[in-house]
Design a protein around this motif. Structure first.
Motif, PDB file in Angstrom:
ATOM      1  N   ALA A  11      17.843  22.337   0.396  1.00  0.00           N
ATOM      2  CA  ALA A  11      18.286  23.739   0.344  1.00  0.00           C
ATOM      3  C   ALA A  11      19.389  23.889   1.384  1.00  0.00           C
ATOM      4  N   LEU A  12      20.619  24.027   0.901  1.00  0.00           N
ATOM      5  CA  LEU A  12      21.777  24.069   1.803  1.00  0.00           C
ATOM      6  C   LEU A  12      22.131  25.510   2.154  1.00  0.00           C
ATOM      7  N   TYR A  13      22.123  25.785   3.466  1.00  0.00           N
ATOM      8  CA  TYR A  13      22.575  27.093   3.944  1.00  0.00           C
ATOM      9  C   TYR A  13      24.082  27.137   3.907  1.00  0.00           C
ATOM     10  N   MET A  14      24.617  28.286   3.564  1.00  0.00           N
ATOM     11  CA  MET A  14      26.046  28.492   3.789  1.00  0.00           C
ATOM     12  C   MET A  14      26.289  29.945   4.163  1.00  0.00           C
ATOM     13  N   PRO A  15      27.212  30.151   5.104  1.00  0.00           N
ATOM     14  CA  PRO A  15      27.482  31.528   5.521  1.00  0.00           C
ATOM     15  C   PRO A  15      28.089  32.310   4.359  1.00  0.00           C
ATOM     16  N   GLY A  16      27.574  33.503   4.114  1.00  0.00           N
ATOM     17  CA  GLY A  16      28.108  34.333   3.035  1.00  0.00           C
ATOM     18  C   GLY A  16      29.550  34.723   3.285  1.00  0.00           C
ATOM     19  N   SER A  19      33.974  31.899   1.938  1.00  0.00           N
ATOM     20  CA  SER A  19      34.197  31.904   0.481  1.00  0.00           C
ATOM     21  C   SER A  19      34.435  30.494  -0.044  1.00  0.00           C
ATOM     22  N   ARG A  20      35.025  29.655   0.781  1.00  0.00           N
ATOM     23  CA  ARG A  20      35.280  28.269   0.379  1.00  0.00           C
ATOM     24  C   ARG A  20      33.962  27.526   0.116  1.00  0.00           C
ATOM     25  N   ALA A  21      32.979  27.757   1.009  1.00  0.00           N
ATOM     26  CA  ALA A  21      31.666  27.121   0.853  1.00  0.00           C
ATOM     27  C   ALA A  21      30.955  27.649  -0.393  1.00  0.00           C
ATOM     28  N   MET A  27      29.839  22.536  -6.940  1.00  0.00           N
ATOM     29  CA  MET A  27      30.070  21.118  -7.242  1.00  0.00           C
ATOM     30  C   MET A  27      29.055  20.207  -6.543  1.00  0.00           C
ATOM     31  N   LEU A  28      28.244  20.758  -5.656  1.00  0.00           N
ATOM     32  CA  LEU A  28      27.367  19.903  -4.848  1.00  0.00           C
ATOM     33  C   LEU A  28      26.064  19.584  -5.569  1.00  0.00           C
ATOM     34  N   ASP A  29      25.615  18.329  -5.412  1.00  0.00           N
ATOM     35  CA  ASP A  29      24.350  17.901  -6.001  1.00  0.00           C
ATOM     36  C   ASP A  29      23.212  18.334  -5.069  1.00  0.00           C
ATOM     37  N   LEU A  35      22.420  31.419   0.455  1.00  0.00           N
ATOM     38  CA  LEU A  35      23.636  32.149   0.812  1.00  0.00           C
ATOM     39  C   LEU A  35      23.247  33.145   1.905  1.00  0.00           C
ATOM     40  N   ASP A  36      23.786  32.912   3.085  1.00  0.00           N
ATOM     41  CA  ASP A  36      23.263  33.601   4.263  1.00  0.00           C
ATOM     42  C   ASP A  36      24.028  34.851   4.652  1.00  0.00           C
ATOM     43  N   LEU A  37      23.277  35.877   4.962  1.00  0.00           N
ATOM     44  CA  LEU A  37      23.839  37.096   5.552  1.00  0.00           C
ATOM     45  C   LEU A  37      23.392  37.259   7.000  1.00  0.00           C
ATOM     46  N   GLY A 196      12.524  22.723   8.536  1.00  0.00           N
ATOM     47  CA  GLY A 196      13.640  23.326   9.267  1.00  0.00           C
ATOM     48  C   GLY A 196      14.888  22.455   9.269  1.00  0.00           C
ATOM     49  N   VAL A 197      15.977  22.979   9.824  1.00  0.00           N
ATOM     50  CA  VAL A 197      17.262  22.264   9.816  1.00  0.00           C
ATOM     51  C   VAL A 197      17.338  21.252  10.965  1.00  0.00           C
ATOM     52  N   TYR A 198      18.257  20.310  10.802  1.00  0.00           N
ATOM     53  CA  TYR A 198      18.558  19.316  11.844  1.00  0.00           C
ATOM     54  C   TYR A 198      19.969  19.645  12.319  1.00  0.00           C
ATOM     55  N   ASN A 200      22.158  18.532  14.604  1.00  0.00           N
ATOM     56  CA  ASN A 200      23.232  17.564  14.857  1.00  0.00           C
ATOM     57  C   ASN A 200      23.619  16.869  13.549  1.00  0.00           C
ATOM     58  N   PHE A 201      24.477  17.539  12.776  1.00  0.00           N
ATOM     59  CA  PHE A 201      24.737  17.014  11.425  1.00  0.00           C
ATOM     60  C   PHE A 201      25.611  15.771  11.417  1.00  0.00           C
ATOM     61  N   GLN A 202      26.141  15.405  12.593  1.00  0.00           N
ATOM     62  CA  GLN A 202      26.889  14.132  12.669  1.00  0.00           C
ATOM     63  C   GLN A 202      25.931  12.949  12.808  1.00  0.00           C
ATOM     64  N   LEU A 224      19.203  22.414   4.932  1.00  0.00           N
ATOM     65  CA  LEU A 224      20.359  21.637   5.392  1.00  0.00           C
ATOM     66  C   LEU A 224      21.464  22.593   5.838  1.00  0.00           C
ATOM     67  N   ILE A 225      22.324  22.066   6.705  1.00  0.00           N
ATOM     68  CA  ILE A 225      23.449  22.896   7.149  1.00  0.00           C
ATOM     69  C   ILE A 225      24.797  22.333   6.728  1.00  0.00           C
ATOM     70  N   HIS A 226      24.812  21.086   6.252  1.00  0.00           N
ATOM     71  CA  HIS A 226      26.096  20.470   5.909  1.00  0.00           C
ATOM     72  C   HIS A 226      25.923  19.582   4.673  1.00  0.00           C
ATOM     73  N   PRO A 227      26.950  19.568   3.788  1.00  0.00           N
ATOM     74  CA  PRO A 227      26.825  18.759   2.554  1.00  0.00           C
ATOM     75  C   PRO A 227      26.544  17.284   2.828  1.00  0.00           C
ATOM     76  N   LYS A 228      27.001  16.771   3.973  1.00  0.00           N
ATOM     77  CA  LYS A 228      26.795  15.334   4.203  1.00  0.00           C
ATOM     78  C   LYS A 228      25.316  14.988   4.440  1.00  0.00           C
TER      79      LYS A 228
HETATM   80  N1  COA Z   1      27.966  24.605   2.601  1.00  0.00           N
HETATM   81  C1  COA Z   1      29.007  24.309   1.802  1.00  0.00           C
HETATM   82  N2  COA Z   1      30.102  23.645   2.211  1.00  0.00           N
HETATM   83  C2  COA Z   1      30.134  23.280   3.503  1.00  0.00           C
HETATM   84  C3  COA Z   1      29.075  23.569   4.384  1.00  0.00           C
HETATM   85  C4  COA Z   1      27.959  24.263   3.897  1.00  0.00           C
HETATM   86  N3  COA Z   1      26.928  24.569   4.682  1.00  0.00           N
HETATM   87  N4  COA Z   1      29.372  23.059   5.601  1.00  0.00           N
HETATM   88  C5  COA Z   1      30.570  22.491   5.493  1.00  0.00           C
HETATM   89  N5  COA Z   1      31.035  22.618   4.236  1.00  0.00           N
HETATM   90  C6  COA Z   1      32.299  22.141   3.723  1.00  0.00           C
HETATM   91  C7  COA Z   1      33.459  22.727   4.501  1.00  0.00           C
HETATM   92  O1  COA Z   1      33.832  23.973   3.949  1.00  0.00           O
HETATM   93  C8  COA Z   1      34.514  21.663   4.316  1.00  0.00           C
HETATM   94  O2  COA Z   1      35.055  21.815   3.030  1.00  0.00           O
HETATM   95  P1  COA Z   1      36.605  21.514   2.755  1.00  0.00           P
HETATM   96  O3  COA Z   1      36.819  20.077   3.146  1.00  0.00           O
HETATM   97  O4  COA Z   1      36.760  21.762   1.294  1.00  0.00           O
HETATM   98  O5  COA Z   1      37.352  22.479   3.617  1.00  0.00           O
HETATM   99  C9  COA Z   1      33.709  20.364   4.284  1.00  0.00           C
HETATM  100  O6  COA Z   1      32.379  20.737   3.905  1.00  0.00           O
HETATM  101  C10 COA Z   1      33.677  19.636   5.590  1.00  0.00           C
HETATM  102  O7  COA Z   1      33.237  20.491   6.613  1.00  0.00           O
HETATM  103  P2  COA Z   1      33.341  20.085   8.164  1.00  0.00           P
HETATM  104  O8  COA Z   1      34.771  20.169   8.603  1.00  0.00           O
HETATM  105  O9  COA Z   1      32.646  18.809   8.375  1.00  0.00           O
HETATM  106  O10 COA Z   1      32.506  21.197   8.890  1.00  0.00           O
HETATM  107  P3  COA Z   1      32.995  22.634   9.384  1.00  0.00           P
HETATM  108  O11 COA Z   1      33.472  22.519  10.782  1.00  0.00           O
HETATM  109  O12 COA Z   1      33.907  23.242   8.364  1.00  0.00           O
HETATM  110  O13 COA Z   1      31.611  23.447   9.372  1.00  0.00           O
HETATM  111  C11 COA Z   1      29.540  24.251  10.178  1.00  0.00           C
HETATM  112  C12 COA Z   1      30.550  23.125  10.251  1.00  0.00           C
HETATM  113  C13 COA Z   1      28.306  23.916  10.990  1.00  0.00           C
HETATM  114  C14 COA Z   1      30.186  25.550  10.738  1.00  0.00           C
HETATM  115  C15 COA Z   1      29.177  24.468   8.697  1.00  0.00           C
HETATM  116  O14 COA Z   1      28.664  23.242   8.230  1.00  0.00           O
HETATM  117  C16 COA Z   1      28.211  25.600   8.417  1.00  0.00           C
HETATM  118  O15 COA Z   1      28.592  26.737   8.424  1.00  0.00           O
HETATM  119  N6  COA Z   1      26.934  25.274   8.097  1.00  0.00           N
HETATM  120  C17 COA Z   1      25.931  26.229   7.730  1.00  0.00           C
HETATM  121  C18 COA Z   1      25.514  27.071   8.925  1.00  0.00           C
HETATM  122  C19 COA Z   1      24.453  28.044   8.523  1.00  0.00           C
HETATM  123  O16 COA Z   1      24.455  28.586   7.433  1.00  0.00           O
HETATM  124  N7  COA Z   1      23.514  28.326   9.446  1.00  0.00           N
HETATM  125  C20 COA Z   1      22.447  29.252   9.220  1.00  0.00           C
HETATM  126  C21 COA Z   1      21.150  28.602   8.995  1.00  0.00           C
HETATM  127  S1  COA Z   1      20.636  27.459  10.206  1.00  0.00           S
END
Ligand code: COA
Ligand code: MG
Length: 296
Positions: A11-16, A19-21, A27-29, A35-37, A196-198, A200-202, A224-228
């Protein structure tokens, strides 16, 4: 109450507000999108994020991915507008942060009813406060109440660490009693639970280890917080080929007429009970659902 079994490995979080996210998510698997507010959105862009989420969810295009909107806390001035938007956008579920007690979910259900909640809209609950840990069983029991429609717990380990002052260390020893209490509460209520989330996504090795740990604890998936992070998460939370093959094998053996009256049998030198065959059926169902999704 019988909800279709759906994989909730990731379950991937993304900030609402991003817009790019929101676009990239199509497209993400990934199994679920949150979608976070709340925490990921700064106060001065709450309204903009709300309208972006509404447009994105209403427009669709997320396919099989389960779409979940996380609203702001019930004690904030944003919550009512968030709920109103969510009912209009009609995602799969609304995630309520900082749930303390069943009354919080009942209160939301009543509001949603007035707002015109559509059939099938579920509630998810963030488990992230000290009160929630103490009330976990009662909150989980909302899974049995159709008026509430609770279908998933999400562990909010960062908030839990903040509120309790327990530390998030490798291995998560201090968190373990609460995490496992919530697993039991989720099972008792017949709902899913996501870890919960981890942060240090690197650090993909540390992340992979925590996924394995979560799967061993009985979590259905991880937030999850990052697609990787998706790939390692799916590896840990998908039934392995060997597990599915074993599940099919023991079920086939129990289905043979000569075993009809047996409760325990020997397979490849191991004792196997009917409960193992039942556990295997879940692994098979999850694997089939994943395969169906991939071929769709
Ligand atoms: N969902 C969708 N796409 C994401 C993403 C996410 N959570 N996190 C990163 N990406 C995308 C970026 O938009 C970027 O896309 P692009 O290459 O098309 O521009 C790509 O993945 C690479 O991103 P990267 O440069 O490695 O990271 P960043 O510095 O842009 O973002 C964070 C890092 C932590 C700010 C971002 O991952 C994030 O906002 N995560 C979610 C945070 C969240 O929702 N927290 C609340 C719950 S704990
Ligand atoms: Mg939080």
């Amino acid at each position: 109450m019988t909800e279709l079994l759906r994989p909730r490995r990731s379950a991937l979080y993304m900030p609402g507000s991003n817009s790019r996210a929101l676009e990239k998510a199509k497209m993400l698997d990934v199994d679920c999108l949150i979608l976070d507010l709340e925490d990921a959105v700064a106060p001065d862009v709450k309204a903009e994020a709300r309208s972006q989420i509404k447009d994105a969810v209403s427009a669709g295009g997320y396919g099989d991915r389960e779409v979940v909107i996380r609203i702001n806390g019930l004690d904030t001035d944003w919550a009512d507008d968030d709920l109103k938007m969510a009912v209009e956008a009609n995602p799969d579920a609304i995630l309520i942060p900082k749930v303390n007690a069943p009354s919080d979910l009942e209160h939301v259900s009543q509001k949603l009813k007035v707002l015109g909640r559509k059939e099938g809209l579920k509630l998810w609950a963030m488990m992230e406060t000290p009160q929630a840990m103490l009330n976990a069983a009662a909150i989980g029991a909302c899974g049995r109440d159709p008026a509430v429609g609770l279908s998933c717990f999400v562990m909010g380990t960062n908030d839990l660490a903040k509120e309790t002052r327990a530390q998030l260390t490798p291995g998560r020893a201090a968190m373990m009693p609460w995490l496992m209490t919530c697993v039991a509460a989720a099972r008792a209520g017949g709902i899913d639970i996501l870890d919960g989330v981890y942060n240090n996504f690197q650090d993909l090795d540390g992340f992979a280890a925590e996924c394995v740990q979560g799967a061993e604890m009985g979590m259905d998936g991880k937030t999850l917080i990052h697609p990787k992070q998706i790939e390692a998460c799916h590896t840990a939370f998908s039934p392995s080929e060997a597990e599915v093959e074993w599940a099919r094998k023991i079920n086939a053996i129990f289905d043979q007429p000569e075993n009809a009256s047996k409760g325990a049998i020997q397979v490849d030198g191991k004792m196997v009970e009917r409960l193992h065959a039942d556990m295997g059926l879940r692994a098979i169902a999850i694997a089939d659902a994943i395969a169906a999704r991939q071929s769709a």
